[in-house]
Design a protein around this motif. Structure first.
Motif, mmCIF file in Angstrom:
data_model
loop_
_atom_site.group_PDB
_atom_site.id
_atom_site.type_symbol
_atom_site.label_atom_id
_atom_site.label_comp_id
_atom_site.label_asym_id
_atom_site.label_seq_id
_atom_site.Cartn_x
_atom_site.Cartn_y
_atom_site.Cartn_z
ATOM 1 N N PRO A 41 41.796 19.904 23.362
ATOM 2 C CA PRO A 41 40.437 19.425 23.643
ATOM 3 C C PRO A 41 40.222 17.948 23.294
ATOM 4 C CG PRO A 41 40.435 20.940 21.780
ATOM 5 C CD PRO A 41 41.792 21.008 22.388
ATOM 6 N N ILE A 42 40.892 17.477 22.237
ATOM 7 C CA ILE A 42 40.696 16.076 21.861
ATOM 8 C C ILE A 42 41.295 15.149 22.925
ATOM 9 C CG2 ILE A 42 41.482 14.319 20.221
ATOM 10 C CD1 ILE A 42 39.159 15.671 19.099
ATOM 11 N N ALA A 43 42.483 15.529 23.441
ATOM 12 C CA ALA A 43 43.082 14.734 24.516
ATOM 13 C C ALA A 43 42.163 14.757 25.734
ATOM 14 C CB ALA A 43 44.458 15.276 24.879
ATOM 15 N N GLU A 44 41.591 15.914 25.988
ATOM 16 C CA GLU A 44 40.686 16.040 27.128
ATOM 17 C C GLU A 44 39.500 15.087 26.977
ATOM 18 O OE1 GLU A 44 40.666 19.540 28.955
ATOM 19 O OE2 GLU A 44 38.617 19.555 29.688
ATOM 20 N N LEU A 45 38.953 15.028 25.770
ATOM 21 C CA LEU A 45 37.834 14.115 25.532
ATOM 22 C C LEU A 45 38.251 12.678 25.814
ATOM 23 C CD1 LEU A 45 36.168 15.424 22.246
ATOM 24 C CD2 LEU A 45 35.123 15.253 24.492
ATOM 25 N N CYS A 46 39.440 12.302 25.318
ATOM 26 C CA CYS A 46 39.903 10.924 25.546
ATOM 27 C C CYS A 46 40.065 10.663 27.039
ATOM 28 C CB CYS A 46 41.222 10.681 24.813
ATOM 29 S SG CYS A 46 41.020 10.601 23.039
ATOM 30 N N PHE A 47 40.642 11.621 27.770
ATOM 31 C CA PHE A 47 40.819 11.437 29.218
ATOM 32 C C PHE A 47 39.465 11.242 29.901
ATOM 33 C CE2 PHE A 47 44.779 14.347 28.883
ATOM 34 C CZ PHE A 47 45.532 13.282 28.448
ATOM 35 N N VAL A 48 38.497 12.062 29.494
ATOM 36 C CA VAL A 48 37.182 11.990 30.124
ATOM 37 C C VAL A 48 36.545 10.623 29.877
ATOM 38 C CG1 VAL A 48 34.851 12.893 29.967
ATOM 39 C CG2 VAL A 48 36.763 14.467 30.082
ATOM 40 N N TYR A 49 36.706 10.127 28.656
ATOM 41 C CA TYR A 49 36.121 8.821 28.339
ATOM 42 C C TYR A 49 36.770 7.729 29.181
ATOM 43 C CZ TYR A 49 33.324 10.275 24.325
ATOM 44 O OH TYR A 49 32.373 10.830 23.522
ATOM 45 N N ILE A 50 38.101 7.806 29.288
ATOM 46 C CA ILE A 50 38.793 6.781 30.066
ATOM 47 C C ILE A 50 38.382 6.903 31.538
ATOM 48 C CG2 ILE A 50 41.069 5.979 30.830
ATOM 49 C CD1 ILE A 50 42.146 6.893 28.099
ATOM 50 N N ALA A 51 38.284 8.149 32.012
ATOM 51 C CA ALA A 51 37.914 8.350 33.418
ATOM 52 C C ALA A 51 36.514 7.820 33.706
ATOM 53 C CB ALA A 51 38.000 9.836 33.765
ATOM 54 N N THR A 52 35.652 7.821 32.684
ATOM 55 C CA THR A 52 34.297 7.301 32.882
ATOM 56 C C THR A 52 34.335 5.830 33.286
ATOM 57 O OG1 THR A 52 33.368 8.890 31.347
ATOM 58 C CG2 THR A 52 32.100 6.891 31.708
ATOM 59 N N LEU A 53 35.339 5.107 32.810
ATOM 60 C CA LEU A 53 35.413 3.686 33.140
ATOM 61 C C LEU A 53 35.782 3.473 34.601
ATOM 62 C CD1 LEU A 53 37.338 2.358 30.023
ATOM 63 C CD2 LEU A 53 34.905 2.128 30.509
ATOM 64 N N TYR A 54 36.435 4.479 35.207
ATOM 65 C CA TYR A 54 36.920 4.311 36.575
ATOM 66 C C TYR A 54 35.745 4.062 37.524
ATOM 67 C CZ TYR A 54 39.125 5.169 41.034
ATOM 68 O OH TYR A 54 39.576 5.029 42.322
ATOM 69 N N GLY A 55 35.867 2.997 38.280
ATOM 70 C CA GLY A 55 34.837 2.707 39.267
ATOM 71 C C GLY A 55 33.577 2.109 38.677
ATOM 72 N N GLY A 56 33.656 1.660 37.434
ATOM 73 C CA GLY A 56 32.473 1.107 36.809
ATOM 74 C C GLY A 56 32.272 -0.354 37.143
ATOM 75 N N SER A 57 31.225 -0.911 36.541
ATOM 76 C CA SER A 57 30.979 -2.341 36.650
ATOM 77 C C SER A 57 30.762 -2.794 35.211
ATOM 78 C CB SER A 57 29.749 -2.590 37.525
ATOM 79 O OG SER A 57 29.380 -3.941 37.435
ATOM 80 N N ILE A 58 31.884 -3.095 34.533
ATOM 81 C CA ILE A 58 31.877 -3.133 33.069
ATOM 82 C C ILE A 58 31.460 -4.501 32.540
ATOM 83 C CG2 ILE A 58 33.266 -2.759 31.000
ATOM 84 C CD1 ILE A 58 35.160 -1.067 32.767
ATOM 85 N N THR A 59 30.468 -4.501 31.682
ATOM 86 C CA THR A 59 30.070 -5.710 30.971
ATOM 87 C C THR A 59 30.698 -5.671 29.582
ATOM 88 O OG1 THR A 59 27.948 -5.559 32.074
ATOM 89 C CG2 THR A 59 28.091 -7.079 30.218
ATOM 90 N N PHE A 60 31.404 -6.726 29.216
ATOM 91 C CA PHE A 60 32.063 -6.730 27.906
ATOM 92 C C PHE A 60 31.206 -7.446 26.874
ATOM 93 C CE2 PHE A 60 35.418 -6.219 31.007
ATOM 94 C CZ PHE A 60 36.081 -5.125 30.498
#
Lengths: 233, 575
Positions: free
Chosen positions: B323-342
């Motif tokens: 489940p912890i790996a799954e959480l990390c994957f989900v977080y990383i996947a959230t960045l996909y297709g974003g418009s990221i402000t640093f």
């Protein structure tokens, strides 16, 4: 990898090092991949004027597979890791091979007493040799150790053996090791045991059977008139 | 309202949250000072540490013990759960305060009392308790062994009181989230950070009971001469270890979850992205929480438990990676297709992911019983859990405070100073702990006052690694003053923060900055949709506040173009 920092002086040190290496490459693969993708996404999807983010819920089947597939792969790797971990553990901690000799280890605040069998090769007889902070062992000999504590918890750790076992007052804990290399290394107490916890270093001396025999002759109580072996050995 | 009513005996959730936060930060400063002192001793044994003096073995043990205790119980917990929980829960679910405001105040008062008792224990004869934060008996149970006849019971009483404070706070959090939500704030529309805080409170509540009982028994052993843990009197020292770690492992997730929640809020907002799989996150967290109750004995593999038991706990421990790996994957996947402000909060959130991943994967070595025989109680363990706890407590706190600062204080933090502080913290952090991984792999064991006594560990190469770690620590601590400066400078600045500086969706951004007592003149009437509707193709604006009247895109009946705000460019943005 660990042997670059620390010699291997027991039969099972190599098993632990190998298991470490297997896990190392697995986690480097997974962790490295995750970090690379994370950095790539940060770079690829940085804010650009006039480009709106995409709308992805992550709830649909074709989206979920991006999580589901790696997630099942993690499970597969876990099975291998569990099998590896348990087999190494079983060999070191659960299995108890027949010993050639047995040594006693008594920990207290803040010193180690090691009890070696004397010329008769049997522990708990009159010719036992007691030493403080020095453990004398014979190369290529299977040992049992019996751990006892006089006061608090201690932990018997010999890094070159990759061995560690906590010692509990009121119990006698038995384990085994088989030294495979001549030399002299640290023994540590790895369970905090009070003010002197950092001040109870001991040394393990591994010698050939012949040298050990000499040592026994020199240190047998009565023969040289001393109850405790001299520290010079 | 007088000063006392407003800031000291307040029942306002935001004031109590800030009380927790500032007390936690004050304690963190003490914990940070302690680590500076003992790292100096480790790198330069025997020197007179500037600002402290010579470190005796007795003092060294007390410093490491209280560093750990403070950072977990008096910094991570009050700041991540109590401070952010108190401030965020009512604001994000749209109510005026916690449902039990007086219990909330009592919770903080007990917490403050516990902190005072702990600090007082440093000044009694022989100083504070020095038997490690795990406090294993018989060392902790017997003054003859630990040499701190007053420090040990005071430490224990302080810890037990702290647990009581968090039980009261936790009950409040759970009840408030369940009962005081604005109309329309359904279960799946609750911001994920609140789920995380509440699930953490539930984990805490379920795990702490046995430990409080255990602590009372230990206190009896210390003060009344009972023998619950004394083998000579028929007791068992291992009993404490089971009670302690039955709590102690879930505790890791108790502090991890709020930090992950904070990171999720920031990542979604700054990447202008809907969270990838809200329900996946929620159920992974619940699975992690449940699993965390059956992994505790991996702290005790070599403690003298039956060796067969280790196999069971190896299996459960390695399974929690799923489940912890799954959480990390989900977080990383959230960045996909974003418009990221640093900006600063986003840098902290991303660095949480980067660093926590390292902490997570190095835990696998320790969960594998075979390798743990060697690594147990070495600096490998120290480096591993700092790679989890520093992201959780320090990075998680900075992420949260830089993100919600405009709401809490009504001013904006300087982004430029924030970035200087960020890099000045993150880079030295890695230089502290990478050397410790190497030292751990070389067999260096924990809680040792002076490694010069161990010939295999006293080599110049190893001392160089220790010096690198210590110098990096000092650099990292110095950069915290940049944050302090930024904090004070921003508070004093005249410029007011807007209501919603990040264009976020959640309800707290509809309140004034800072929100008055009661939060809104009139509570939010209705919540229409989930908290992460960013960049919806049917809208011109890239966010969609939860309280803005309109349809819910998660609704199965939702049709594209249904929104009152819908515009012609919907097809062009669907890319």
């Amino acid at each position: 990898m660990i042997e670059a920092y620390l010699e291997r002086a027991s039969t099972y040190a190599g098993d632990i090092d190998n298991l470490f290496s297997v896990i190392f490459w697995i986690v480097v693969l997974w962790g490295g991949l995750a970090e690379i993708i994370l950095f790539y996404f940060c770079f690829r999807f940085r804010k650009k004027e006039g480009v709106k983010g995409q709308y992805i819920s992550g709830e649909e089947k074709h989206q979920k597979k991006w999580i589901a597939i790696p997630h099942y792969l993690v499970l597969v790797f876990d099975v291998f890791l569990i099998a590896g971990a348990i087999s190494v553990w079983y060999n070191i901690k659960q299995r108890l091979p027949e010993p050639d000799l047995t040594v006693g280890v008594v920990a207290q605040q803040w010193a180690w007493t090691f009890i070696h069998p004397g010329a008769d090769g049997v522990l708990h007889t009159e010719d036992d040799i007691k030493t403080i902070d020095k453990l004398h062992l014979i190369e290529n000999t299977t040992y049992h150790f019996e751990l006892e504590s006089k006061d608090v918890l201690h932990s018997f750790s010999v890094p070159v053996f990759r061995l560690k076992q906590d010692i509990i007052p009121g119990r006698k804990i038995t384990g085994w090791f088989k030294p495979i290399k001549k030399g002299e290394w640290d023994i540590q107490c790895t369970e905090i045991c009070g003010i002197g916890h950092g001040l109870m270093p001991a040394r393990v001396h591994i010698t050939s059977a012949y040298d050990h025999q000499q040592w026994i002759v020199q240190n047998t109580p009565g023969s040289s008139g001393q109850a405790y072996a001299s520290a010079s050995n | 309202m007088s000063f006392w009513e407003k800031y000291v005996f307040s029942t306002d959730h935001k004031v109590i949250g800030l009380q927790y936060m500032f007390t936690g930060l004050f304690m963190a400063a003490i914990g940070g000072f302690f680590v500076y002192v003992f790292r100096m001793q480790l790198a330069f044994p025997g020197i007179s540490v500037p600002g402290y003096g010579e470190v005796t073995p007795l003092a060294y043990n007390s410093l490491v013990t209280n560093h750990g205790t403070i950072m977990i119980f008096w910094f991570a917990m009050p700041v991540l759960i109590a401070a952010f929980g108190n401030i965020l829960i009512p604001l994000m679910i749209g109510c005026d305060d916690m449902v039990f405001p007086r219990i909330n105040r009592l919770s903080f008062q007990i917490f403050l009392l516990s902190a005072i008792i702990l600090i007082a224990s440093f000044f009694v004869p022989n100083g504070g308790f020095g038997g490690a934060w795990t406090s294993y008996p018989p060392l902790s149970a017997n003054a003859e062994y630990n040499a701190t006849p007053l420090g040990a019971p005071m430490w224990l009483i302080a810890v037990a009181l702290e647990f009581v404070a968090f039980l009261l706070g936790g009950i409040n959090f759970i009840t408030t989230l369940m009962n005081a939500r604005a109309p329309g704030m359904t279960m799946y529309r609750i911001p994920i950070v609140l789920w995380m805080i509440v699930i953490a409170s539930i984990l805490f509540m379920c795990s702490v009971g046995p430990l409080i009982a255990g602590a009372v028994m230990l206190l009896f052993d210390q003060t009344l001469g009972t023998s619950f843990y004394n083998p000579a009197g028929g007791g068992d020292p291992l009993l404490w270890q089971h009670l302690f770690w039955f709590f102690g492992h879930p505790e890791v997730y108790v502090v991890l979850l709020p930090a992950m929640g904070i990171v999720a809020e920031i990542m979604a907002t700054m990447a202008r992205k809907k969270l990838f799989g809200y329900k996946t996150i929620l159920y992974s967290v619940i699975a992690t929480g449940i699993l965390s109750f059956v992994v505790w004995a991996h702290h005790q593999f070599i403690a003298g438990i039956d060796p067969r038991m280790a196999n069971l706990f190896t299996v459960t421990t390695l399974l929690i990676s799923v489940p912890i790996a799954e959480l990390c994957f989900v977080y990383i996947a959230t960045l996909y297709g974003g418009s990221i402000t640093f900006n600063t909060p986003m840098l902290w959130a991303l660095s949480f992911m980067v660093e926590f991943l390292i902490g997570g994967i190095t835990g696998i070595f320790l969960g594998a019983s075979g390798v743990d025989i060697f690594f147990h109680d070495t600096y490998f363990v120290v480096a591993h859990f700092h790679y989890t706890f520093v992201p959780i407590a320090i990075i998680g706190f900075y992420a949260g405070i830089t993100y919600w600062f405009p709401k809490i204080f009504g001013k904006m933090l300087s982004d430029r100073l924030g970035k200087i502080h960020f890099w000045g913290t993150i880079i030295p952090f890695n230089f502290i702990f990478i050397p410790l991984f190497l030292l751990g792999a070389a067999g260096q064991h924990r809680r040792i006052w002076d490694f010069s006594n161990y010939s295999d560990l006293a080599t110049p190469e190893f001392f160089n690694l220790r010096v690198i770690a210590t110098v990096s620590l000092i650099v990292m601590i110095s950069f915290q003053f940049v944050f302090l400066f930024n904090f004070i400078k921003s508070l004093r600045s005249k410029e007011k923060a807007p209501k919603n500086p990040w264009d976020a969706n959640t309800l707290e951004w509809t309140a004034d900055s800072p929100p008055p007592h009661g939060n809104w003149p009139e509570l939010p009437e209705k919540v229409y949709r989930g908290p992460y509707e960013f960049s919806h193709p049917d809208r011109e604006s890239d966010f969609w506040p939860q309280d803005e009247p309109g349809p819910d895109p998660d609704d199965p009946d939702y049709k594209s173009g249904y929104s009152p705000d819908s515009d012609i460019e919907s097809s062009s943005t669907k890319a």
